[in-house]
Design a protein around this motif. Sequence first.
Motif, PDB file in Angstrom:
ATOM      1  N   VAL A  92       0.831  -1.218   0.000  1.00 33.22           N
ATOM      2  CA  VAL A  92       0.000   0.000   0.000  1.00 33.22           C
ATOM      3  C   VAL A  92       0.856   1.256   0.000  1.00 33.22           C
ATOM      4  CG1 VAL A  92      -2.009  -1.113   1.069  1.00 33.22           C
ATOM      5  CG2 VAL A  92      -0.325   0.063   2.503  1.00 33.22           C
ATOM      6  N   GLY A  93       2.178   1.106  -0.056  1.00 31.99           N
ATOM      7  CA  GLY A  93       3.078   2.249  -0.142  1.00 31.99           C
ATOM      8  C   GLY A  93       3.429   2.900   1.174  1.00 31.99           C
ATOM      9  N   GLN A  94       3.184   2.231   2.301  1.00 35.06           N
ATOM     10  CA  GLN A  94       3.500   2.792   3.616  1.00 35.06           C
ATOM     11  C   GLN A  94       4.932   2.517   4.044  1.00 35.06           C
ATOM     12  OE1 GLN A  94       0.600   0.872   6.096  1.00 35.06           O
ATOM     13  NE2 GLN A  94      -0.952   2.451   5.720  1.00 35.06           N
ATOM     14  N   ALA A  95       5.614   1.603   3.356  1.00 37.50           N
ATOM     15  CA  ALA A  95       6.981   1.239   3.729  1.00 37.50           C
ATOM     16  C   ALA A  95       7.680   0.658   2.507  1.00 37.50           C
ATOM     17  CB  ALA A  95       6.963   0.210   4.865  1.00 37.50           C
ATOM     18  N   SER A  96       8.994   0.649   2.574  1.00 42.55           N
ATOM     19  CA  SER A  96       9.777  -0.009   1.521  1.00 42.55           C
ATOM     20  C   SER A  96      10.114  -1.415   1.988  1.00 42.55           C
ATOM     21  CB  SER A  96      11.058   0.772   1.244  1.00 42.55           C
ATOM     22  OG  SER A  96      11.943   0.651   2.350  1.00 42.55           O
ATOM     23  N   ALA A  97      10.557  -2.239   1.079  1.00 43.10           N
ATOM     24  CA  ALA A  97      10.963  -3.602   1.450  1.00 43.10           C
ATOM     25  C   ALA A  97      12.063  -3.560   2.499  1.00 43.10           C
ATOM     26  CB  ALA A  97      11.411  -4.373   0.213  1.00 43.10           C
ATOM     27  N   ALA A  98      13.019  -2.656   2.334  1.00 45.17           N
ATOM     28  CA  ALA A  98      14.125  -2.542   3.291  1.00 45.17           C
ATOM     29  C   ALA A  98      13.633  -2.196   4.698  1.00 45.17           C
ATOM     30  CB  ALA A  98      15.133  -1.498   2.807  1.00 45.17           C
ATOM     31  N   ASP A  99      12.508  -1.482   4.785  1.00 42.49           N
ATOM     32  CA  ASP A  99      11.949  -1.111   6.088  1.00 42.49           C
ATOM     33  C   ASP A  99      11.374  -2.304   6.843  1.00 42.49           C
ATOM     34  OD1 ASP A  99      12.482   1.600   5.606  1.00 42.49           O
ATOM     35  OD2 ASP A  99      10.481   1.965   4.777  1.00 42.49           O
ATOM     36  N   VAL A 100      10.890  -3.309   6.122  1.00 40.58           N
ATOM     37  CA  VAL A 100      10.158  -4.391   6.785  1.00 40.58           C
ATOM     38  C   VAL A 100      10.875  -5.737   6.775  1.00 40.58           C
ATOM     39  CG1 VAL A 100       7.941  -3.271   6.359  1.00 40.58           C
ATOM     40  CG2 VAL A 100       8.782  -4.964   4.744  1.00 40.58           C
ATOM     41  N   ILE A 101      11.894  -5.894   5.939  1.00 35.56           N
ATOM     42  CA  ILE A 101      12.638  -7.155   5.937  1.00 35.56           C
ATOM     43  C   ILE A 101      13.541  -7.180   7.163  1.00 35.56           C
ATOM     44  CG2 ILE A 101      14.414  -8.504   4.748  1.00 35.56           C
ATOM     45  CD1 ILE A 101      13.212  -7.508   2.098  1.00 35.56           C
ATOM     46  N   ARG A 102      13.543  -8.310   7.862  1.00 31.79           N
ATOM     47  CA  ARG A 102      14.352  -8.436   9.076  1.00 31.79           C
ATOM     48  C   ARG A 102      15.009  -9.804   9.105  1.00 31.79           C
ATOM     49  NH1 ARG A 102      11.467 -11.315  13.013  1.00 31.79           N
ATOM     50  NH2 ARG A 102       9.337 -11.788  12.388  1.00 31.79           N
ATOM     51  N   SER A 103      16.023  -9.911   9.921  1.00 31.54           N
ATOM     52  CA  SER A 103      16.721 -11.183  10.059  1.00 31.54           C
ATOM     53  C   SER A 103      15.841 -12.168  10.822  1.00 31.54           C
ATOM     54  CB  SER A 103      18.031 -10.985  10.823  1.00 31.54           C
ATOM     55  OG  SER A 103      18.610 -12.236  11.125  1.00 31.54           O
ATOM     56  N   ALA A 104      15.915 -13.421  10.425  1.00 29.77           N
ATOM     57  CA  ALA A 104      15.173 -14.469  11.126  1.00 29.77           C
ATOM     58  C   ALA A 104      15.961 -15.001  12.316  1.00 29.77           C
ATOM     59  CB  ALA A 104      14.853 -15.606  10.167  1.00 29.77           C
TER      60      ALA A 104
END
Length: 176
Positions: A92-104
Motif C-alpha cells: 500500500v506504499g506505507q513502507a519499503s521492502a528494506a523497512d520491513v525485511i528483518r533477520s530471522a
Amino acid sequence: VCSIHPQELFSESFRRIRTNLYFSAPLEELKVMLITSSGAGCGKTTTAVNLGITFASEGKRVLLVDANFRRAALNRLFPVEGSPRGLSNVLVGQASAADVIRSAGIEELDVMDAGPVPPNPAVLLSSERMQKLLTSQRDYYDHIIIDGPPALLLTDARILAGQVDGTIMVVHAGNT
C-alpha cells in the motif's frame, strides 16, 4: 526443526525436497517459489520455513515472505517486538521492502511478515507493486519463498502462482 535438529529424519525430508527442486529445473529458473496447500493445517508454513532453512544452510540468501494475510504465521515463529509491519505495508506504499525485511536469527535467512490484514488481499497481491517487489528482491536473494494462503479456499494463492517461478502444493497425507 531443520535449525534445531538438523540431523533428524524430519530435517532430511526437507533436504530431499530441496534436492528434488535442484533436479527439477536450473536454479536460476526457481528463484521465487510459492508454498501453498489445499486447506489450513496441512503444513505449508512448516514446509516454507524448513525449506528456507535448508537453502540458507547451504549459504544461499533466502527471503521468507508471509503472504497469508488472513492467517499470518511467520511473526509467531520468528517473533518481533511490537506489531509487525510487513508485506501489506509495502504493497500500500506505507513502507519499503528494506523497512520491513528483518533477520530471522538464522544466518542467510530473512523474513518479511504479512503486516496488517488488508481489506482486500487479492487486490494487493495482484498489484503492480507486488510484481515490482518480487522483481527487485530477485537481485538480493538466491531464493524467495512465499508462504501463501490455501489454494482452494481463496483466490490469493492462484494470483500468486502466476507471479512465481514454481509452486509447491503441500498435502496432508491421508486427509487431503
